[in-house]
Each structure stands twice: as C-alpha cells, then as structure tokens.
Enzyme design. Structure first.
Site, PDB file in Angstrom:
ATOM      1  N   GLY A   1       0.697  -1.244   0.074  1.00 26.42           N
ATOM      2  CA  GLY A   1      -0.031   0.016   0.018  1.00 26.42           C
ATOM      3  C   GLY A   1       0.832   1.266   0.027  1.00 26.42           C
ATOM      4  O   GLY A   1       2.112   1.198   0.288  1.00 26.42           O
TER       5      GLY A   1
ATOM      6  N   TYR B   1       4.861   6.777  -3.407  1.00 28.40           N
ATOM      7  CA  TYR B   1       6.242   6.618  -3.792  1.00 28.40           C
ATOM      8  C   TYR B   1       6.994   6.850  -2.672  1.00 28.40           C
ATOM      9  O   TYR B   1       6.566   7.667  -1.727  1.00 28.40           O
ATOM     10  CB  TYR B   1       6.684   7.737  -4.818  1.00 28.40           C
ATOM     11  CG  TYR B   1       6.287   7.572  -6.160  1.00 28.40           C
ATOM     12  CD1 TYR B   1       6.973   6.533  -6.903  1.00 28.40           C
ATOM     13  CD2 TYR B   1       5.138   8.215  -6.854  1.00 28.40           C
ATOM     14  CE1 TYR B   1       6.726   6.186  -8.260  1.00 28.40           C
ATOM     15  CE2 TYR B   1       4.992   7.781  -8.238  1.00 28.40           C
ATOM     16  CZ  TYR B   1       5.669   6.623  -8.884  1.00 28.40           C
ATOM     17  OH  TYR B   1       5.354   6.819 -10.218  1.00 28.40           O
ATOM     18  N   THR B   2       8.140   6.060  -2.481  1.00 34.08           N
ATOM     19  CA  THR B   2       8.876   6.230  -1.135  1.00 34.08           C
ATOM     20  C   THR B   2      10.397   6.020  -1.946  1.00 34.08           C
ATOM     21  O   THR B   2      10.446   5.472  -2.939  1.00 34.08           O
ATOM     22  CB  THR B   2       8.746   5.416  -0.229  1.00 34.08           C
ATOM     23  OG1 THR B   2       9.306   5.988   0.975  1.00 34.08           O
ATOM     24  CG2 THR B   2       8.851   3.974  -0.491  1.00 34.08           C
ATOM     25  N   TYR B   3      11.301   6.368  -1.089  1.00 34.46           N
ATOM     26  CA  TYR B   3      12.833   6.128  -1.329  1.00 34.46           C
ATOM     27  C   TYR B   3      13.276   5.105  -0.493  1.00 34.46           C
ATOM     28  O   TYR B   3      12.958   5.085   0.440  1.00 34.46           O
ATOM     29  CB  TYR B   3      13.596   7.470  -1.336  1.00 34.46           C
ATOM     30  CG  TYR B   3      14.969   7.573  -1.197  1.00 34.46           C
ATOM     31  CD1 TYR B   3      15.670   7.201  -2.519  1.00 34.46           C
ATOM     32  CD2 TYR B   3      15.774   7.427  -0.016  1.00 34.46           C
ATOM     33  CE1 TYR B   3      17.062   6.799  -2.366  1.00 34.46           C
ATOM     34  CE2 TYR B   3      17.090   7.387   0.067  1.00 34.46           C
ATOM     35  CZ  TYR B   3      17.983   7.101  -1.065  1.00 34.46           C
ATOM     36  OH  TYR B   3      19.182   6.938  -1.362  1.00 34.46           O
TER      37      TYR B   3
ATOM     38  N   GLY C   1       6.755  -3.521   5.354  1.00 37.54           N
ATOM     39  CA  GLY C   1       6.958  -2.996   6.566  1.00 37.54           C
ATOM     40  C   GLY C   1       7.242  -1.555   6.671  1.00 37.54           C
ATOM     41  O   GLY C   1       6.271  -0.666   6.703  1.00 37.54           O
TER      42      GLY C   1
ATOM     43  N   CYS D   1       5.535   9.819  -0.441  1.00 38.43           N
ATOM     44  CA  CYS D   1       4.226   9.327  -0.018  1.00 38.43           C
ATOM     45  C   CYS D   1       3.008  10.288  -0.457  1.00 38.43           C
ATOM     46  O   CYS D   1       1.917  10.366   0.114  1.00 38.43           O
ATOM     47  CB  CYS D   1       4.112   9.203   1.545  1.00 38.43           C
ATOM     48  SG  CYS D   1       5.089   7.986   2.076  1.00 38.43           S
TER      49      CYS D   1
END
Length: 219
Positions: free
Chosen positions: A70, A73-75, A162, A180
């Site tokens: 879920g 975008y993230t890094y 996680g 996000c």
C-alpha cells in the site's frame, strides 16, 4: 517465535522481495517462523499501489520499482534502516488498522529511546517529528518532517514489506519524488536531528521496543 535477521551490506530489492514473499508463504503454510528482517537497499524509488505518476519528478535518477504494498512513492537507500515484517495476523488478530497502528507504535517507542518524540498525523502516513528549529510553514504552523515510512501488504493474513526509518541517508535523494504524495513537509533522519547514533544503536532500540508494540511475542 519471531526470527530476527540482519543483513550486512546492500541487498538488491528484487532479491529481498523474492525471499520475503517465499518466507511469508511458508509462514502461511505453517512451515516457517515469523520473521523481522533488518537490511539496506541500494538507492531506488518504489511505487505503492496508490502511486501517482505526477509524484515522480525525476524518473531517470534511480531505478523505479512498482510494488504491491500500500501507499505511494517512497525512497530506499544506504543509511536507511528497512525493516521487513513477516508476521502472522491469523494468530495476532485479523485487524489491519490495529496492525498498522502497532507498527507506528513500534517506531515511536524506538525513537523514544533517543528522546525523539515521533508522532502520527491524520491523513499523513508514517511517523513525524516537529521541527521548531526550522522556519514555520506559511500559515504559521510548525514545520514537521517525516522520519519513518510505513507500507504493508497482507496475503493470507501474513504481512510483507513493513517500515523504513531514516538513520543517515542522503536526504537530497528524496527530491526526485513527492514522498508518499505529501507536499509542504520535509524528511529528516536521526543524524539530521543531531543525534550521533549508529545503525546498530537503531537496531538495538527497535529490538528492545518490539514487545511494547507487539506484546504477543518477539524474541
């Protein structure tokens, strides 16, 4: 029992994903213990199931990998502690919201060991810290920076993916995305906050605080 695993060096994302999915399937079948995996990835962007193309402002900067977790975008990259959480909610309670809240509580408890007050904000996923040392927002509100991201997937009520906590990543790498999907706020890390802690210190804090968020069992 929960097996705790720590990988040295950088683990390729695809390698980690394959192992995590196989372990989760074995947990669902009852042939493997639950697991918590500490690792770091090479620099990359991941796109969750709600990712919006407009939030990827620099698609050629790092590899971009679509995931089934879920979020948006993230890094991920060196200096960030990625924690893959493979827990069986069949025996911990089939409550997705409660599970995410437990992950948030876990991060907050670990940060508390460094006297950092992590907080949750409605409508903004992850864990945030207030920055009175930085200029306020245009509306006068205090600046808040994100220190940890959370994104999970459940299959047969076993979790994968996680959380990711910023120990000391290159924060400029976040400029290629809208993290996000949230604008108007920044990102920070333990070292950016002025704490001379190591990744081992962070791992120890996470290990010690796990039972506070998940009292049904850890090590």
């Amino acid at each position: 029992m929960v097996e705790w695993i720590t990988s040295e060096g950088l683990v390729a994302y695809d390698t980690a994903l394959d192992w995590m999915q196989a372990r989760a399937a074995a947990i669902a079948e009852g042939t493997a213990d639950e697991a918590i995996w500490f690792l770091e990835h090479p620099p990359l962007y991941t796109a969750g199931t709600s990712a919006k193309p407009a939030d990827l402002s620099d698609p050629d900067r790092f590899p971009v990998i679509a995931t089934r977790r879920g979020g948006q975008y993230t890094y991920h990259g060196p200096g960030q502690r990625v924690v893959y959480v493979m827990l069986d909610l069949n025996r911990r309670g089939r409550d997705v919201r409660a599970f995410v809240q437990s992950l948030e509580a876990w991060v907050i408890a670990a940060l508390d060991e460094f006297n950092i007050k992590g907080e949750i904000r409605p409508g903004r996923v992850g864990v945030w810290v207030t920055r009175p040392d930085k200029p306020p927002l245009p509306d006068g509100a205090a600046r808040e920076d994100k220190i940890a991201a959370i994104g999970v997937r459940l299959s047969k009520w076993v979790s994968t993916h996680g959380l990711a906590i910023n120990h000391d990543p290159d924060l400029s790498h976040y400029t290629g995305i809208v993290p996000c999907g949230i604008t108007g706020h920044g990102v920070t890390s333990l070292v950016d906050l002025g704490l001379p802690v190591t990744m081992d210190d962070l791992d120890l804090a996470l290990t010690r605080s796990f039972h506070r968020a998940f009292p049904d069992g850890g090590r």
